[in-house]
Design an enzyme around this catalytic site. Structure first.
Site, PDB file in Angstrom:
ATOM      1  N   HIS A 100       0.833  -1.201   0.000  1.00 27.58           N
ATOM      2  CA  HIS A 100       0.000   0.000   0.000  1.00 27.58           C
ATOM      3  C   HIS A 100       0.874   1.260   0.000  1.00 27.58           C
ATOM      4  O   HIS A 100       0.676   2.168  -0.812  1.00 27.58           O
ATOM      5  CB  HIS A 100      -0.918  -0.040   1.227  1.00 27.58           C
ATOM      6  CG  HIS A 100      -1.845   1.117   1.364  1.00 27.58           C
ATOM      7  ND1 HIS A 100      -3.191   1.026   1.077  1.00 27.58           N
ATOM      8  CD2 HIS A 100      -1.626   2.392   1.738  1.00 27.58           C
ATOM      9  CE1 HIS A 100      -3.755   2.204   1.279  1.00 27.58           C
ATOM     10  NE2 HIS A 100      -2.828   3.045   1.689  1.00 27.58           N
ATOM     11  N   GLU A 101       1.840   1.311   0.880  1.00 26.71           N
ATOM     12  CA  GLU A 101       2.696   2.499   0.980  1.00 26.71           C
ATOM     13  C   GLU A 101       3.605   2.634  -0.249  1.00 26.71           C
ATOM     14  O   GLU A 101       3.828   3.729  -0.739  1.00 26.71           O
ATOM     15  CB  GLU A 101       3.531   2.475   2.275  1.00 26.71           C
ATOM     16  CG  GLU A 101       2.714   2.436   3.567  1.00 26.71           C
ATOM     17  CD  GLU A 101       1.628   3.501   3.673  1.00 26.71           C
ATOM     18  OE1 GLU A 101       1.750   4.577   3.050  1.00 26.71           O
ATOM     19  OE2 GLU A 101       0.635   3.242   4.379  1.00 26.71           O
ATOM     20  N   HIS A 154       1.627   4.180  -2.983  1.00 28.65           N
ATOM     21  CA  HIS A 154       1.555   5.648  -2.884  1.00 28.65           C
ATOM     22  C   HIS A 154       2.816   6.253  -3.507  1.00 28.65           C
ATOM     23  O   HIS A 154       2.745   7.226  -4.245  1.00 28.65           O
ATOM     24  CB  HIS A 154       1.472   6.096  -1.424  1.00 28.65           C
ATOM     25  CG  HIS A 154       0.109   6.020  -0.814  1.00 28.65           C
ATOM     26  ND1 HIS A 154      -1.037   6.469  -1.451  1.00 28.65           N
ATOM     27  CD2 HIS A 154      -0.295   5.576   0.397  1.00 28.65           C
ATOM     28  CE1 HIS A 154      -2.074   6.300  -0.640  1.00 28.65           C
ATOM     29  NE2 HIS A 154      -1.660   5.744   0.485  1.00 28.65           N
ATOM     30  N   HIS A 166      -5.764   6.903  -2.718  1.00 22.61           N
ATOM     31  CA  HIS A 166      -6.717   5.933  -2.172  1.00 22.61           C
ATOM     32  C   HIS A 166      -7.898   5.771  -3.127  1.00 22.61           C
ATOM     33  O   HIS A 166      -8.408   6.743  -3.672  1.00 22.61           O
ATOM     34  CB  HIS A 166      -7.223   6.397  -0.801  1.00 22.61           C
ATOM     35  CG  HIS A 166      -6.165   6.292   0.244  1.00 22.61           C
ATOM     36  ND1 HIS A 166      -5.851   7.298   1.105  1.00 22.61           N
ATOM     37  CD2 HIS A 166      -5.346   5.259   0.551  1.00 22.61           C
ATOM     38  CE1 HIS A 166      -4.876   6.896   1.909  1.00 22.61           C
ATOM     39  NE2 HIS A 166      -4.542   5.676   1.585  1.00 22.61           N
ATOM     40  N   TYR A 177      -9.880   2.189   1.425  1.00 27.14           N
ATOM     41  CA  TYR A 177     -10.106   2.229   2.877  1.00 27.14           C
ATOM     42  C   TYR A 177     -11.091   1.140   3.280  1.00 27.14           C
ATOM     43  O   TYR A 177     -11.934   0.739   2.486  1.00 27.14           O
ATOM     44  CB  TYR A 177     -10.782   3.554   3.244  1.00 27.14           C
ATOM     45  CG  TYR A 177      -9.882   4.704   3.641  1.00 27.14           C
ATOM     46  CD1 TYR A 177      -8.536   4.745   3.335  1.00 27.14           C
ATOM     47  CD2 TYR A 177     -10.439   5.779   4.325  1.00 27.14           C
ATOM     48  CE1 TYR A 177      -7.767   5.845   3.710  1.00 27.14           C
ATOM     49  CE2 TYR A 177      -9.673   6.879   4.688  1.00 27.14           C
ATOM     50  CZ  TYR A 177      -8.346   6.910   4.382  1.00 27.14           C
ATOM     51  OH  TYR A 177      -7.603   7.995   4.744  1.00 27.14           O
TER      52      TYR A 177
END
Ligand SMILES: *[C@@H]1O[C@H](CO)[C@@H](O)[C@H](O)[C@H]1NC(C)=O
Ligand SMILES: *[C@@H]1O[C@H](CO)[C@@H](O)[C@H](O)[C@H]1NC(C)=O
Ligand SMILES: *[C@@H]1O[C@H](CO)[C@@H](O)[C@H](O)[C@H]1NC(C)=O
Ligand SMILES: *[C@@H]1O[C@H](CO)[C@@H](O)[C@H](O)[C@H]1NC(C)=O
Length: 265
Positions: A163-164, A167, A173, A219
């Site tokens: 996930h990071e 980014h 998101h 999310y």
């Protein structure tokens, strides 16, 4: 203190980073314990982070507007072999187990896309993976050294690492997509005012891919909720659709990386 300044100081003070040159066998897999999704986990881990975070885990660089940055192609460069090298260093604070978990998370990118996380030698732009006070990253390539924070207790999990890193590759998101109102309902009544910006629609480049409830960038249903059990995000029309998965990059996550970076796979 200005969060950008504090970040710079934080980065300057970090002289413990090492070059990690041994790829080793990438087969460690560490899922998140318990029934907790990626966003729940990192929002929990990020409570009390000193950084100015948008959407819970994106560092907002004061000097650059991330949206503007993305439109101006703040991506990593593809080389003449059609591979995209993202040089990295990792802090010496991580154990060899942590490092193999991080490396295994990277190996999914290597196996499915043209992204190659490579140990930094002398490259100017690179990510520095550090044990800071939460799980967070900048959006896209910002130039020079850029922090990807993976706190040892709470962030060193396959899905959170991906996930990071995603980014850092330039992905927002999923629930902030420009067309999200057709796919999810935001329950503003359970969102604290100071967290409302985390649910703001962004001018995203959706690359002709459909909304992905299964994205690792989505999310969970109760992210930032003011009342335990009350959903802040409800899938529509079918409220039972799962969101906030914590396991792995989805097929669409992979497709988007390949489209964005022009990977030939
Ligand atoms: C492109 O990147 C790959 C992966 O790091 C590397 O093996 C290859 O040598 C690079 N190609 C060029 C032309 O630099
Ligand atoms: C990527 O491919 C390598 C080599 O086939 C394999 O050992 C590794 O487990 C794969 N990684 C993931 C996360 O599937
Ligand atoms: C890195 O080192 C190589 C080989 O010494 C050199 O050709 C290249 O220009 C250097 N790159 C940077 C950004 O310093
Ligand atoms: C999206 O699809 C439309 C029509 O199918 C096409 O004209 C457009 O170029 C596509 N855009 C991207 C970014 O692939």
């Amino acid at each position: 203190m200005d969060p950008r300044a504090s970040l710079s100081i934080l980065v300057l003070l970090t002289s413990l980073s090492i070059h990690w040159d041994d790829p080793g066998p990438p087969n460690a897999f560490l899922p998140i314990p318990g029934n907790v999704d990626v966003t729940t986990k990192f929002l929990e881990t990020n409570k009390g982070s000193a950084e100015h975070l948008i959407e819970g885990d994106v560092v907002f660089p004061k000097t650059k507007n991330a949206l503007y940055c993305l439109n101006n192609n703040c991506f990593w460069k593809r080389n003449s072999s059609n591979l995209v090298e993202v040089p990295y260093i990792v802090s010496s604070e991580y154990s060899s187990t942590d490092i193999s978990v991080i490396q295994n998370a990277m190996s999914t990118f290597h196996n499915k896309t043209c992204i190659r996380f490579i140990p930094r030698s002398n490259q100017t732009d690179y990510i520095s993976i550090e044990n800071k006070d939460g799980c967070y990253s900048y959006l896209g390539r910002i130039g020079g050294k850029q922090l990807v924070s993976l706190k040892r207790t709470g962030c060193v999990y396959h899905g959170i690492i991906q996930h990071e890193l995603n980014h850092a590759l330039g992905f927002y998101h999923e629930h902030t997509r420009s067309d999200r109102d057709q796919y999810v309902k935001i329950n503003w009544e359970y969102i604290p005012t100071e967290k409302a910006s985390n649910f703001q629609i962004r001018n995203t480049n959706n690359q002709n891919t459909t909304y992905d409830y299964g994205s690792i960038m989505h999310y969970g249903k109760t992210a930032f909720t003011t009342q335990a059990g009350k959903e802040t995000i409800t899938p529509i029309p079918d409220a039972t659709v799962a969101i906030g998965q914590r396991q792995d990059l989805s097929k669409l996550d992979i497709l988007r990386i390949n489209k964005l970076y022009g990977c030939v796979v």
